[in-house]
Design a protein around this motif. Structure first.
Motif, PDB file in Angstrom:
ATOM      1  N   ASP A  31      54.564  58.918  68.212  1.00 15.09           N
ATOM      2  CA  ASP A  31      55.096  59.970  67.346  1.00 15.09           C
ATOM      3  C   ASP A  31      54.260  60.092  66.077  1.00 15.09           C
ATOM      4  O   ASP A  31      53.931  61.198  65.621  1.00 15.09           O
ATOM      5  CB  ASP A  31      56.558  59.653  67.015  1.00 15.09           C
ATOM      6  N   GLY A  32      53.880  58.962  65.520  1.00 21.23           N
ATOM      7  CA  GLY A  32      53.047  58.969  64.313  1.00 21.23           C
ATOM      8  C   GLY A  32      51.674  59.552  64.567  1.00 21.23           C
ATOM      9  O   GLY A  32      51.133  60.288  63.733  1.00 21.23           O
ATOM     10  N   TRP A  33      51.080  59.238  65.722  1.00 19.60           N
ATOM     11  CA  TRP A  33      49.776  59.810  66.065  1.00 19.60           C
ATOM     12  C   TRP A  33      49.859  61.330  66.158  1.00 19.60           C
ATOM     13  O   TRP A  33      48.981  62.043  65.670  1.00 19.60           O
ATOM     14  CB  TRP A  33      49.283  59.247  67.395  1.00 19.60           C
ATOM     15  N   VAL A  88      45.451  45.994  71.878  1.00 23.61           N
ATOM     16  CA  VAL A  88      44.093  46.348  71.463  1.00 23.61           C
ATOM     17  C   VAL A  88      43.916  47.863  71.442  1.00 23.61           C
ATOM     18  O   VAL A  88      43.320  48.426  70.514  1.00 23.61           O
ATOM     19  CB  VAL A  88      43.062  45.690  72.401  1.00 23.61           C
ATOM     20  N   PHE A  89      44.447  48.525  72.467  1.00 20.23           N
ATOM     21  CA  PHE A  89      44.323  49.979  72.537  1.00 20.23           C
ATOM     22  C   PHE A  89      45.058  50.648  71.378  1.00 20.23           C
ATOM     23  O   PHE A  89      44.513  51.539  70.719  1.00 20.23           O
ATOM     24  CB  PHE A  89      44.877  50.485  73.863  1.00 20.23           C
ATOM     25  N   VAL A  90      46.284  50.222  71.122  1.00 21.00           N
ATOM     26  CA  VAL A  90      47.077  50.811  70.033  1.00 21.00           C
ATOM     27  C   VAL A  90      46.367  50.623  68.702  1.00 21.00           C
ATOM     28  O   VAL A  90      46.273  51.553  67.880  1.00 21.00           O
ATOM     29  CB  VAL A  90      48.486  50.187  69.998  1.00 21.00           C
ATOM     30  N   GLU A 123      36.173  55.900  72.550  1.00 18.73           N
ATOM     31  CA  GLU A 123      35.685  54.522  72.641  1.00 18.73           C
ATOM     32  C   GLU A 123      34.174  54.486  72.860  1.00 18.73           C
ATOM     33  O   GLU A 123      33.466  53.669  72.259  1.00 18.73           O
ATOM     34  CB  GLU A 123      36.391  53.791  73.785  1.00 18.73           C
ATOM     35  N   GLN A 124      33.667  55.377  73.701  1.00 21.76           N
ATOM     36  CA  GLN A 124      32.228  55.444  73.940  1.00 21.76           C
ATOM     37  C   GLN A 124      31.495  55.979  72.714  1.00 21.76           C
ATOM     38  O   GLN A 124      30.385  55.530  72.397  1.00 21.76           O
ATOM     39  CB  GLN A 124      31.946  56.337  75.153  1.00 21.76           C
ATOM     40  N   ALA A 138      40.866  54.410  64.574  1.00 28.40           N
ATOM     41  CA  ALA A 138      40.056  55.622  64.742  1.00 28.40           C
ATOM     42  C   ALA A 138      40.608  56.772  63.911  1.00 28.40           C
ATOM     43  O   ALA A 138      39.849  57.521  63.277  1.00 28.40           O
ATOM     44  CB  ALA A 138      40.011  56.009  66.220  1.00 28.40           C
ATOM     45  N   LEU A 139      41.923  56.914  63.889  1.00 27.65           N
ATOM     46  CA  LEU A 139      42.539  57.972  63.076  1.00 27.65           C
ATOM     47  C   LEU A 139      42.330  57.695  61.593  1.00 27.65           C
ATOM     48  O   LEU A 139      42.070  58.615  60.801  1.00 27.65           O
ATOM     49  CB  LEU A 139      44.033  58.070  63.397  1.00 27.65           C
TER      50      LEU A 139
END
Length: 378
Positions: free
Chosen positions: A109-111, A74-76, A35-36, A82-83
């Motif tokens: 699981d997908g990540w 938001v995090f998800v 995030e940073q 990002a990926l």
């Protein structure tokens, strides 16, 4: 900070950081949370896409009920984007620390599958779901079979370990794994998976019905730490026996509340050992003392020993001819009887650390004092 702003580092106001090569900037950003790293894209056009080439992805999220589910969503979404923005680039390190009340495990699981496909080398997953009703799913088998994986650290309460029968962890060198009441079948499989492992840390809680003999054969292991609490008591009919064969083992850290039978087939390379046997009821049982002294005898060639126990039969102490550094944690006053016997059994001791009720004492050059006085006064 606007996109027109500069990182003025030099005395003349010149933006010297942005003049560094992309590879170096990417390496610098690999030490901060993703995030940073993404936020640096607003610094200037030069920085816009640097974060997307960072070899490490580091995500942290701790959800609380008061903040609702919007923050979670938001995090998800951020992890997904990002990926996606990394395209087909390899991911060297992936770190996910995720504490929440509810979670879509299929998304995690997908990540995991995504980073495994990107030839991940270091994978650290710390996922804790606060609700007990969450339906667990199997950890992807691709983790066990990944050929690029060298470092793996797992701590979660929402996945089930279901490793394949063979071919697991072909190149893994570091494994830190939390086990919460694992079943016998998994333990029997787990202890046969490590052809190249050098660092193993197993911690968590054992259930009271674990029984049988578990053989741990790790030919390249150098560091082993086992930290287990349990629901057991010495009255339970169940017993487990751990046989450890690690001919290259140099460091051992064993912390258990109920000491069961632990046997070393080969501990000649051991340099340092840390033992903590914490259960008070153990002192009433003869087999506790036998097991403790048997274990100490198996590692009596160590040079550094840290010992924290409630009671041991001082007369059964083995000789520690190579011991130069001893730390002794005295839990109760009447256990001071261990000290003179240990000193007598360690003729080459140079440094002694004593700890009692969090008060510490250190004595140096013990061997020289013996030479001068021909005795040591306790």
């Amino acid at each position: 900070m606007g996109s027109h702003s500069k990182l003025k580092v030099g005395g003349d106001g010149e933006d010297k950081i942005s003049q560094l090569p992309d590879a170096l900037l990417s390496h610098m950003l690999s030490f901060v949370e993703t995030e940073q790293a993404v936020r640096t894209s607003i610094l200037s056009t030069r920085w816009k896409n640097i974060w997307a080439s960072v070899p490490s992805l580091f995500f942290v999220h701790c959800c609380c009920k008061e903040r609702g589910s919007s923050n979670h969503a938001v995090f998800v979404s951020f992890v997904d984007r990002a990926l996606h923005c990394r395209g087909l680039l390899d991911i060297q390190r992936f770190y996910l620390r995720y504490y929440c009340f509810s979670v879509d495990l299929s998304r995690i699981d997908g990540w995991i599958r995504n980073v495994i496909r990107r030839n991940v080398v270091e994978l650290k997953l710390c996922v804790r779901v606060y609700e007990d009703t969450v339906e667990k799913i199997e950890l992807p088998k691709t983790i066990f079979l990944c050929k690029t994986l060298v470092i793996l650290k797992l701590n979660f309460n929402c996945f089930i370990y279901a490793p394949p029968e063979s071919g697991c962890f072909p190149n893994l060198k570091v494994l830190h794994i939390r086990l919460d009441c694992p079943d016998k079948d998994f333990l029997e499989k787990l202890f046969t998976f490590f052809p190249l492992l050098e660092d193993l840390f197993i911690y968590g809680r054992l259930s009271s019905d674990i029984s049988g003999t578990f053989k741990l054969f790790v030919p390249e292991l150098k560091r082993l730490k086992i930290d287990f609490a349990s629901n057991m008591s010495y009255e339970d009919p169940y017993e487990y026996y751990l046989s450890i064969n690690a001919p290259k083992l140099e460091y051992l850290d064993l912390r258990v509340d109920f000491l069961r039978s632990i046997v070393f087939d080969n501990a000649k390379s051991l340099v340092k050992a840390v033992f903590s046997f914490s259960h008070r009821d153990a002192i009433e049982l003869e087999r506790y003392g036998y097991r403790a002294t048997t274990l100490l005898a198996a590692v009596s060639n160590v040079q550094h020993l840290s010992l924290s126990v409630h009671s041991l039969a001082a007369s059964c102490m083995p000789a520690f001819d190579n011991l130069i550094h001893l730390k002794l944690v005295i839990r109760d006053c009447h256990h001071w009887i261990l000290l003179p016997m240990l000193l007598h059994r360690a003729p080459n001791l140079e440094c002694l650390e004593l700890e009692h009720n969090e008060v510490r004492f250190t004595f140096q050059n013990i061997s020289r004092a013996r030479v001068r006085r021909n005795r040591f006064t306790y």
